[in-house]
Enzyme design. Structure first.
Site, mmCIF file in Angstrom:
data_model
loop_
_atom_site.group_PDB
_atom_site.id
_atom_site.type_symbol
_atom_site.label_atom_id
_atom_site.label_comp_id
_atom_site.label_asym_id
_atom_site.label_seq_id
_atom_site.Cartn_x
_atom_site.Cartn_y
_atom_site.Cartn_z
ATOM 1 N N SER A 37 37.969 33.522 36.260
ATOM 2 C CA SER A 37 39.068 32.855 36.917
ATOM 3 C C SER A 37 38.656 31.846 37.990
ATOM 4 C CB SER A 37 39.983 33.902 37.571
ATOM 5 O OG SER A 37 39.285 34.580 38.597
ATOM 6 N N LYS A 90 37.569 28.980 46.533
ATOM 7 C CA LYS A 90 38.615 29.418 45.594
ATOM 8 C C LYS A 90 39.891 29.711 46.386
ATOM 9 C CE LYS A 90 39.044 32.963 41.911
ATOM 10 N NZ LYS A 90 38.279 34.019 41.201
ATOM 11 N N SER A 94 34.516 36.821 36.856
ATOM 12 C CA SER A 94 35.099 35.525 37.207
ATOM 13 C C SER A 94 34.203 34.540 37.942
ATOM 14 C CB SER A 94 36.356 35.730 38.037
ATOM 15 O OG SER A 94 37.419 36.039 37.183
HETATM 16 N N1 GLN Z 1 38.654 37.769 33.206
HETATM 17 C C1 GLN Z 1 38.762 39.038 33.867
HETATM 18 C C2 GLN Z 1 40.198 39.393 34.087
HETATM 19 O O1 GLN Z 1 41.034 38.619 33.703
HETATM 20 C C3 GLN Z 1 37.993 39.005 35.154
HETATM 21 C C4 GLN Z 1 38.740 38.445 36.279
HETATM 22 C C5 GLN Z 1 37.961 38.355 37.528
HETATM 23 O O2 GLN Z 1 36.765 38.623 37.553
HETATM 24 N N2 GLN Z 1 38.659 38.031 38.591
HETATM 25 O O3 GLN Z 1 40.505 40.430 34.632
#
Ligand code: GLN
Length: 479
Positions: free
Chosen positions: A155, A80, A179
């Site tokens: 994400s 990532k 994410s």
């Molecule tokens: N979807 C969640 C957020 O937008 C989790 C993001 C993540 O785990 N990095 O904060």
């Protein structure tokens, strides 16, 4: 040569040792496949071809000389783009870091390199890991390889899509509120969010430091165990990393007789209105499968679950707003012409950040501001303790908790992007785990009908072996 679709870390390793193929052949075949597929899917932001080829050649030389190899030697892996690899771009999916090149290795990349893995490239993500769909990247949208009209989740969208479409044998993502697990569920791959402190965060571009963890995205649970084992462990460069004596036997070679002794808790609060009926039915089927392995199943309560989302959306932006203060476009990022220093900050940050980081910076500064700190931030910290306590109580009765990963299957591109609150709801089952610092695994339901669905196994702190063990025996039921 082996077909990319069939390759797991385990099978790659066996094939490499038997000289069925070389690491170079697989690396090249993977790049050919990326070239063919990725213009449509959008998993990668940058490729690392020259260096990857060298890493693959080095792996082949080791094999030819019968030198000692690890289970990751020669494995093509994707990272990532918020995880630093020396000399490679690290944009965190944000225009503000468009031209930034990492000047050092994150601890996980260093461990992967030391283990002989081949780092293929850096993958797309929602900007600064803020998002649940892959639509928030500052550069492009990633699509779900299982249905190109749908989101892959986020994400860690690119890492997950790369593994799901065989553009990498495995990948690393980061999980602050879901994410890793949520995109894994949407794309039909395995995702592990390790215990807070078990994997070093050194060299991870932070979203919320008390919640972030790096973890594997793989095709099988066994692979997740192998990759987790290579990246975990104490690191002097991350003061929150823990020195834990994991049993390698439990982690890598679980025994059914031990796994059978584990009690599984099913929390009432996770089977609520709003949970899609199809998802719920698939998860029920998994629970029956687990029962058929001989494990005892018990209903439990996690009464403060309903506050988790509100609590997260105070703590996470508070931490994010301070973590993002450093991005001023002066030391790195795009610098705009401006009259004064304040004007320079304003222009750089205005142009560099997308809508979601801006929203969270505003929210974070608000909840931390002197008049509201006690009403919001301190309250949220107290609620976080209550959520953690719920799990502590539950783990007095059971060893592992099983839940759905997401309330629905992958949604259509554009379906939720206009409504941030609706989007935030897709993390309702994953967020409590981060607030409590626990390990959790997202596993695709086997023999399902329709698009992928995941189920989640949550374990006690540093008991990744329990969830990975159950996961491995679940997978064996369908082999
Ligand atoms: N979807 C969640 C957020 O937008 C989790 C993001 C993540 O785990 N990095 O904060």
């Amino acid at each position: 040569m082996a077909h990319l679709h069939d390759l797991t870390i385990k099978k790659f390793h066996e094939g490499l040792l038997k000289k069925d193929f070389s690491a170079l052949e697989i690396t090249q075949a993977t790049y050919d496949w990326i070239e063919k597929r990725d213009s449509e899917i959008g998993a990668y932001l940058s490729l690392n071809k020259d260096f990857a080829i060298k890493q693959a050649e080095a792996a082949d030389i080791k094999i030819a000389k019968n030198e000692k190899v690890t289970k990751l030697t020669g494995i093509p892996i994707a990272l990532k783009d918020n995880i630093l690899v020396e000399g490679l771009p690290a944009t965190a999916g944000s225009k503000i870091l468009k031209d930034y090149t990492a000047s050092y290795d994150s601890t996980v990349s260093k461990r992967l390199k030391d283990a002989g893995a081949v780092i293929l490239g850096k993958t797309n993500l929602d900007e600064f890991a803020m998002g649940s769909s892959g639509e928030n990247s500052g550069f492009k949208i990633t699509k779900n390889p299982k249905d190109l009209e749908r989101v892959p989740g986020g994400s860690s969208s690119g890492s997950t899509a790369a593994v799901a479409d065989h553009m990498a044998v495995a990948a690393l993502g980061s999980d602050t509120g879901g994410s890793i697990r949520q995109p894994a569920a949407f794309c039909g791959v395995v995702g592990l969010k390790p215990t807070y402190g078990s994997v070093s965060r050194h060299g991870l571009i932070a979203l919320a430091s008390s919640l972030d963890q790096i973890g594997p995205l793989t095709k099988t649970v066994e692979d997740a165990a192998i990759l987790f084992n290579e990246i975990r462990g104490k690191d002097d460069l991350d003061a929150t990393s823990a020195d834990v004596d994991y049993s390698l036997e439990d982690l890598l070679n679980p025994k059914l007789e031990n796994i059978k002794k584990l009690k599984i808790g099913i929390p009432e609060e996770y089977f609520i209105e709003g949970l899609d009926k199809g998802v719920s039915a698939e998860v029920e089927r998994v629970i029956n499968d687990i029962k058929s392995l001989g494990l005892e199943i018990k209903k439990i309560r996690l009464p403060h679950t309903k506050y988790a989302l509100s609590c997260y959306y105070i703590i996470m932006p508070a931490e994010a707003s301070s973590n993002l203060e450093r991005f001023d476009g002066i030391r790195y990022g795009t610098r705009h012409k401006a009259g004064s220093l304040l004007d320079l900050y304003r222009k750089n940050r205005e142009a560099g950040f997308g809508a979601e980081p801006k929203r969270r910076i505003l929210l974070g500064n608000f909840v931390l501001s002197s008049g509201y700190y006690d009403a919001y931030y301190s309250k949220a910290q107290k609620v976080r303790q209550l959520i953690k306590r719920d799990f502590d109580e539950a783990f007095k009765e059971v060893d592992v908790i099983a839940t759905p990963v997401t309330p629905t299957r992958a949604f259509k591109i554009g379906e939720k992007s206009a409504d941030p609150l609706e989007m935030y709801l897709s993390d309702i089952f994953t967020i409590p785990v981060n607030l409590a610092g626990l390990p959790a695994l997202s596993i695709p339901v086997k023999k399902r009908t329709g698009l992928p669905v995941g189920f989640q196994l949550i374990g006690r702190r540093f008991r990744e072996a329990d969830i990975l063990g159950i996961g491995q025996f679940y997978e064996k039921l369908y082999n």
